[in-house]
Enzyme design. Structure first.
Site, PDB file in Angstrom:
ATOM      1  N   GLY A  20       0.855  -1.183   0.000  1.00 35.59           N
ATOM      2  CA  GLY A  20       0.000   0.000   0.000  1.00 35.59           C
ATOM      3  C   GLY A  20       0.895   1.238   0.000  1.00 35.59           C
ATOM      4  O   GLY A  20       1.885   1.311   0.755  1.00 35.59           O
ATOM      5  N   ALA A  21       0.544   2.192  -0.856  1.00 34.22           N
ATOM      6  CA  ALA A  21       1.409   3.355  -1.085  1.00 34.22           C
ATOM      7  C   ALA A  21       1.807   4.094   0.201  1.00 34.22           C
ATOM      8  O   ALA A  21       2.966   4.448   0.391  1.00 34.22           O
ATOM      9  CB  ALA A  21       0.703   4.305  -2.054  1.00 34.22           C
ATOM     10  N   ARG A  62       9.758  -0.392  -5.655  1.00 33.98           N
ATOM     11  CA  ARG A  62       8.510  -0.572  -6.405  1.00 33.98           C
ATOM     12  C   ARG A  62       8.389   0.586  -7.395  1.00 33.98           C
ATOM     13  O   ARG A  62       8.270   1.738  -6.989  1.00 33.98           O
ATOM     14  CB  ARG A  62       7.298  -0.618  -5.450  1.00 33.98           C
ATOM     15  CG  ARG A  62       7.437  -1.741  -4.452  1.00 33.98           C
ATOM     16  CD  ARG A  62       6.222  -2.520  -4.118  1.00 33.98           C
ATOM     17  NE  ARG A  62       5.260  -2.853  -5.099  1.00 33.98           N
ATOM     18  CZ  ARG A  62       3.981  -3.098  -4.804  1.00 33.98           C
ATOM     19  NH1 ARG A  62       3.568  -2.992  -3.565  1.00 33.98           N
ATOM     20  NH2 ARG A  62       3.130  -3.442  -5.741  1.00 33.98           N
ATOM     21  N   CYS A 134      -8.645  -4.411  -3.584  1.00 39.04           N
ATOM     22  CA  CYS A 134      -7.295  -4.413  -3.005  1.00 39.04           C
ATOM     23  C   CYS A 134      -7.324  -3.965  -1.528  1.00 39.04           C
ATOM     24  O   CYS A 134      -8.373  -4.039  -0.875  1.00 39.04           O
ATOM     25  CB  CYS A 134      -6.350  -3.541  -3.827  1.00 39.04           C
ATOM     26  SG  CYS A 134      -4.598  -3.892  -3.498  1.00 39.04           S
ATOM     27  N   ASP A 203      -2.248   4.491  -6.286  1.00 36.48           N
ATOM     28  CA  ASP A 203      -0.791   4.448  -6.190  1.00 36.48           C
ATOM     29  C   ASP A 203      -0.192   5.660  -6.873  1.00 36.48           C
ATOM     30  O   ASP A 203       0.798   6.205  -6.400  1.00 36.48           O
ATOM     31  CB  ASP A 203      -0.264   3.138  -6.777  1.00 36.48           C
ATOM     32  CG  ASP A 203      -0.570   1.993  -5.829  1.00 36.48           C
ATOM     33  OD1 ASP A 203       0.188   1.803  -4.884  1.00 36.48           O
ATOM     34  OD2 ASP A 203      -1.627   1.350  -5.996  1.00 36.48           O
ATOM     35  N   ASN A 213      -3.772   2.258 -10.170  1.00 33.96           N
ATOM     36  CA  ASN A 213      -4.085   1.516  -8.937  1.00 33.96           C
ATOM     37  C   ASN A 213      -4.023   0.024  -9.254  1.00 33.96           C
ATOM     38  O   ASN A 213      -3.788  -0.384 -10.398  1.00 33.96           O
ATOM     39  CB  ASN A 213      -5.459   1.942  -8.408  1.00 33.96           C
ATOM     40  CG  ASN A 213      -5.724   1.447  -6.995  1.00 33.96           C
ATOM     41  OD1 ASN A 213      -4.902   1.642  -6.096  1.00 33.96           O
ATOM     42  ND2 ASN A 213      -6.829   0.771  -6.779  1.00 33.96           N
ATOM     43  N   LYS A 214      -4.252  -0.781  -8.243  1.00 34.96           N
ATOM     44  CA  LYS A 214      -4.135  -2.241  -8.366  1.00 34.96           C
ATOM     45  C   LYS A 214      -4.800  -2.777  -9.631  1.00 34.96           C
ATOM     46  O   LYS A 214      -5.889  -2.339  -9.996  1.00 34.96           O
ATOM     47  CB  LYS A 214      -4.753  -2.883  -7.112  1.00 34.96           C
ATOM     48  CG  LYS A 214      -4.717  -4.389  -7.033  1.00 34.96           C
ATOM     49  CD  LYS A 214      -3.347  -4.993  -7.214  1.00 34.96           C
ATOM     50  CE  LYS A 214      -2.315  -4.454  -6.265  1.00 34.96           C
ATOM     51  NZ  LYS A 214      -0.924  -4.809  -6.633  1.00 34.96           N
ATOM     52  N   LYS A 239       0.371  11.830  -4.099  1.00 37.13           N
ATOM     53  CA  LYS A 239       0.478  10.653  -4.982  1.00 37.13           C
ATOM     54  C   LYS A 239       0.549  11.076  -6.448  1.00 37.13           C
ATOM     55  O   LYS A 239       0.676  10.243  -7.334  1.00 37.13           O
ATOM     56  CB  LYS A 239      -0.684   9.694  -4.733  1.00 37.13           C
ATOM     57  CG  LYS A 239      -0.530   8.953  -3.403  1.00 37.13           C
ATOM     58  CD  LYS A 239      -1.642   7.972  -3.158  1.00 37.13           C
ATOM     59  CE  LYS A 239      -1.374   7.186  -1.881  1.00 37.13           C
ATOM     60  NZ  LYS A 239      -2.510   6.337  -1.493  1.00 37.13           N
TER      61      LYS A 239
HETATM   62  C1  RUB Z   1      -2.008  -1.509  -3.044  1.00 37.99           C
HETATM   63  C2  RUB Z   1      -2.994  -0.632  -3.746  1.00 37.99           C
HETATM   64  C3  RUB Z   1      -3.668   0.418  -2.926  1.00 37.99           C
HETATM   65  C4  RUB Z   1      -2.859   1.709  -2.957  1.00 37.99           C
HETATM   66  C5  RUB Z   1      -3.341   2.732  -1.930  1.00 37.99           C
HETATM   67  O1  RUB Z   1      -1.215  -2.283  -3.945  1.00 37.99           O
HETATM   68  O2  RUB Z   1      -3.214  -0.710  -4.923  1.00 37.99           O
HETATM   69  O3  RUB Z   1      -4.932   0.717  -3.429  1.00 37.99           O
HETATM   70  O4  RUB Z   1      -1.486   1.454  -2.720  1.00 37.99           O
HETATM   71  O5  RUB Z   1      -3.084   2.308  -0.624  1.00 37.99           O
HETATM   72  P1  RUB Z   1      -0.043  -3.216  -3.369  1.00 37.99           P
HETATM   73  P2  RUB Z   1      -3.029   3.378   0.571  1.00 37.99           P
HETATM   74  O6  RUB Z   1      -0.664  -4.180  -2.418  1.00 37.99           O
HETATM   75  O7  RUB Z   1       0.563  -3.858  -4.585  1.00 37.99           O
HETATM   76  O8  RUB Z   1       0.960  -2.309  -2.673  1.00 37.99           O
HETATM   77  O9  RUB Z   1      -4.350   4.080   0.551  1.00 37.99           O
HETATM   78  O10 RUB Z   1      -2.820   2.553   1.820  1.00 37.99           O
HETATM   79  O11 RUB Z   1      -1.900   4.322   0.293  1.00 37.99           O
END
Ligand code: RUB
Length: 313
Positions: A20-21, A62, A134, A203, A213-214, A239
């Protein structure tokens, strides 16, 4: 040389132990502080070189993570500015300053999430079924805040192949007391009639307002668009990927094929595993950000207003 903590952080990000970002960016900033503490630099130049080494390694973990890259760039910029401003700072003082800067960054991230969850929660209907894809800490925060506001929320989570981050979302929200349904990614269409609102994380956001995004997000967004179901992405403005403004396409991370299937069992077959996809602005009702709810086409101006982005030299 990278200290063990920094190396471990890099590995944990690559393997999705940290995912997650937001979590990735926060972990990387903590690792920079660790690098600073570990550094035996005798001069400021040497110290900066140590930080750059860690920032480069962390940023490369990443490819589709501008929040991570922006955080690393900001940390280095901050250090350069400090050295330029105060010619008398020694390495010990710089170490203290980077630590303070990291705490400030964490605090900003915390406040951003609080604001996004407030605005997002207000936006949701009083009673609704949400589709989530995701695992996004930002989305989870919105859902929990909406519940605190007394909204009646039911959740449908895709499992999110191949690494099943959607199951994490389902379990987290189940533990928080929500009514949760888990579906396979390909079942989204079958459930569209039940869904009032789609909420995903982000992301990356590009200069034309596209959402990265995912993998699978694009398909969900187009379905939502044609069924007239609001589709929103929750994301802090940090972002935004400035490189997209200057013509660079957002690089899509392609992960190990073994996450999809064991290559030994599928000899002679190519297995592909892109981790993210790109949803055009037209399918996105809006971005829920720390500065408010912004139409996808308006993101660039919002980011320019906030960060004062100028022509690249
Ligand atoms: C995670 C993903 C999330 C974003 C946002 O992908 O796609 O939607 O990262 O997350 P992965 P957040 O599991 O490949 O990292 O809102 O926590 O920043």
């Amino acid at each position: 040389m990278l200290p063990p903590y920094v190396k471990k952080t890099c590995e944990d990000i690559k393997s999705l132990k940290i995912q997650g970002a937001r979590e990735i960016a926060k972990a990387a900033v903590r690792a920079i502080v660790e690098q600073a503490e570990f550094s035996d630099a005798k001069t400021n130049q040497e110290f900066i070189a140590h930080l750059i080494e860690a920032a480069d390694a962390l940023a490369a973990t990443r490819p589709t993570e501008p929040l991570l890259r922006n955080a690393m760039r900001d940390a280095l910029r901050f250090m350069f500015a400090q050295i330029k401003k105060s010619k008398t700072d020694d390495v010990a003082t710089l170490k203290k300053k980077i630590k303070q800067e990291a705490s400030r960054y964490e605090e900003t991230m915390r406040k951003n999430k609080e604001k996004i969850s407030e605005y997002g929660a207000k936006l949701l209907p009083k009673k609704c079924t949400l589709l989530l894809h995701c695992h996004s800490t930002t989305v989870v925060a919105i859902v929990k805040r909406a519940d605190e506001m007394g909204k009646d929320i039911r959740v449908i989570c895709t499992e999110t192949r191949p690494r099943f981050q959607g199951r994490m979302t389902a379990l987290e929200l189940r533990d928080a007391g929500f009514d949760v349904t888990l579906i396979v990614d390909s079942a989204v269409k079958a459930f569209m009639k039940e869904i009032d609102f789609v909420l995903v994380g982000a992301d990356a956001i590009t200069s034309t307002g596209e959402l990265v995004n995912k993998i699978g997000t694009y398909g969900i967004a187009t379905l939502a668009y044609y069924e007239d179901i609001p589709f929103y992405s929750a994301a802090e403005t940090h972002k935004f990927d400035p490189l997209t403004l200057w013509g660079n396409a957002e690089e899509i991370e392609e992960r190990d094929p073994s996450e999809v299937a064991d290559p030994k069992e599928f000899r002679g077959i190519k297995i592909r595993n892109p981790a993210f996809d790109v949803t055009p602005a037209k399918y996105i009702r809006g971005y829920i950000t720390e500065i408010g709810i912004i139409p996808a086409q308006g993101m660039l101006n919002a980011v320019i207003d906030k960060f004062g982005l100028r022509e690249r030299d």
